[in-house]
Design a protein around this motif. Structure first.
Motif, mmCIF file in Angstrom:
data_model
loop_
_atom_site.group_PDB
_atom_site.id
_atom_site.type_symbol
_atom_site.label_atom_id
_atom_site.label_comp_id
_atom_site.label_asym_id
_atom_site.label_seq_id
_atom_site.Cartn_x
_atom_site.Cartn_y
_atom_site.Cartn_z
ATOM 1 N N ASN A 27 56.112 34.691 31.772
ATOM 2 C CA ASN A 27 56.180 34.305 32.056
ATOM 3 C C ASN A 27 54.603 34.260 34.238
ATOM 4 N N THR A 29 53.437 32.234 37.307
ATOM 5 C CA THR A 29 53.479 31.922 38.373
ATOM 6 C C THR A 29 52.355 30.915 39.669
ATOM 7 N N ASP A 30 52.943 30.901 39.568
ATOM 8 C CA ASP A 30 52.082 30.562 41.633
ATOM 9 C C ASP A 30 51.914 31.397 42.275
ATOM 10 N N MET A 33 52.137 29.243 46.067
ATOM 11 C CA MET A 33 53.384 29.459 46.317
ATOM 12 C C MET A 33 54.867 30.314 46.471
ATOM 13 N N GLY A 34 54.152 31.189 46.793
ATOM 14 C CA GLY A 34 55.064 32.327 46.910
ATOM 15 C C GLY A 34 56.077 33.120 45.039
ATOM 16 N N GLY A 35 54.770 32.325 44.316
ATOM 17 C CA GLY A 35 55.336 33.267 43.399
ATOM 18 C C GLY A 35 56.104 32.267 42.285
ATOM 19 N N GLU A 36 56.163 30.872 42.494
ATOM 20 C CA GLU A 36 57.237 29.509 42.185
ATOM 21 C C GLU A 36 56.528 29.843 41.228
ATOM 22 N N PRO A 37 57.409 28.892 39.729
ATOM 23 C CA PRO A 37 57.005 29.180 38.110
ATOM 24 C C PRO A 37 55.508 27.909 38.190
ATOM 25 N N LEU A 38 54.953 28.357 37.048
ATOM 26 C CA LEU A 38 53.630 27.487 37.316
ATOM 27 C C LEU A 38 53.453 26.436 35.976
ATOM 28 N N ASN A 57 60.121 26.300 34.227
ATOM 29 C CA ASN A 57 60.402 27.457 35.040
ATOM 30 C C ASN A 57 59.318 28.517 34.599
ATOM 31 N N GLY A 58 57.709 27.896 34.364
ATOM 32 C CA GLY A 58 56.650 28.536 34.355
ATOM 33 C C GLY A 58 56.646 29.732 33.042
#
Length: 124
Positions: A27, A29-30, A33-38, A57-58
Motif C-alpha cells: 500500500n 500513501t500520500d 495528505m496525511g497518509g491518504e491512498p496514492l 485504495n493505493g
C-alpha cells in the motif's frame, strides 16, 4: 505405462515450477495528505519487466516473481521516488507499506517581450 510415467513427470515438473515464485503486495500513501491512498503510483522492480500501478485504495500486487534479490522502485508524478531492496523467496509474499513525499519544485523566471507596430490608416 510410458505415457503414465510421462504424465506423472510433467505434473511434478509443473508443480515444482509453480512453487518457485513469490509475490510483492503493498500500500502506497500520500504523506502530504496525511497518509491518504496514492492512486496510480508506479511500482516496478528495477532491471525487470515486473511493474504495476496502485489502485484507488493505493494497493498494488506483483505476482509470479522469480526468487532473488531485487530493488523495488516506487514513483509518482510530482513525488520523490523511493527505492527499496527486497528479497523474494519461494511461495512467500512480501508486504510493503510506504508513503511518498511531494517533490520540492521551483520555476525559473520567464521574460516575455512584446512589440507594437504603428500603422497609418487612410480611410474615407
Amino acid at each position: 505405462m510410458n505415457k503414465l510415467l510421462l504424465l506423472f513427470c510433467l505434473l511434478i515438473g509443473t508443480g515444482a515450477y509453480a512453487q518457485s515464485e513469490g509475490s510483492v503486495k503493498g500500500n502506497i500513501t500520500d504523506m502530504e495528505m496525511g497518509g491518504e491512498p496514492l492512486m496510480f503510483a508506479l511500482v516496478e522492480i528495477e532491471g525487470t519487466n515486473w511493474s504495476t500501478e496502485t489502485n484507488f485504495n493505493g494497493n498494488f500486487e506483483l505476482e509470479h516473481i522469480t526468487p532473488g534479490n531485487y530493488t523495488i522502485e516506487i514513483s509518482s508524478l510530482g513525488y520523490s521516488t523511493i527505492s527499496l531492496p527486497i528479497e523474494v523467496v519461494d511461495s512467500e509474499t512480501i508486504y510493503i507499506q510506504e508513503g511518498l513525499h511531494a517533490k520540492q519544485m521551483s520555476l525559473e523566471e520567464v521574460q516575455t517581450l512584446t512589440s507594437t507596430k504603428k500603422t497609418a490608416f487612410a480611410g474615407k
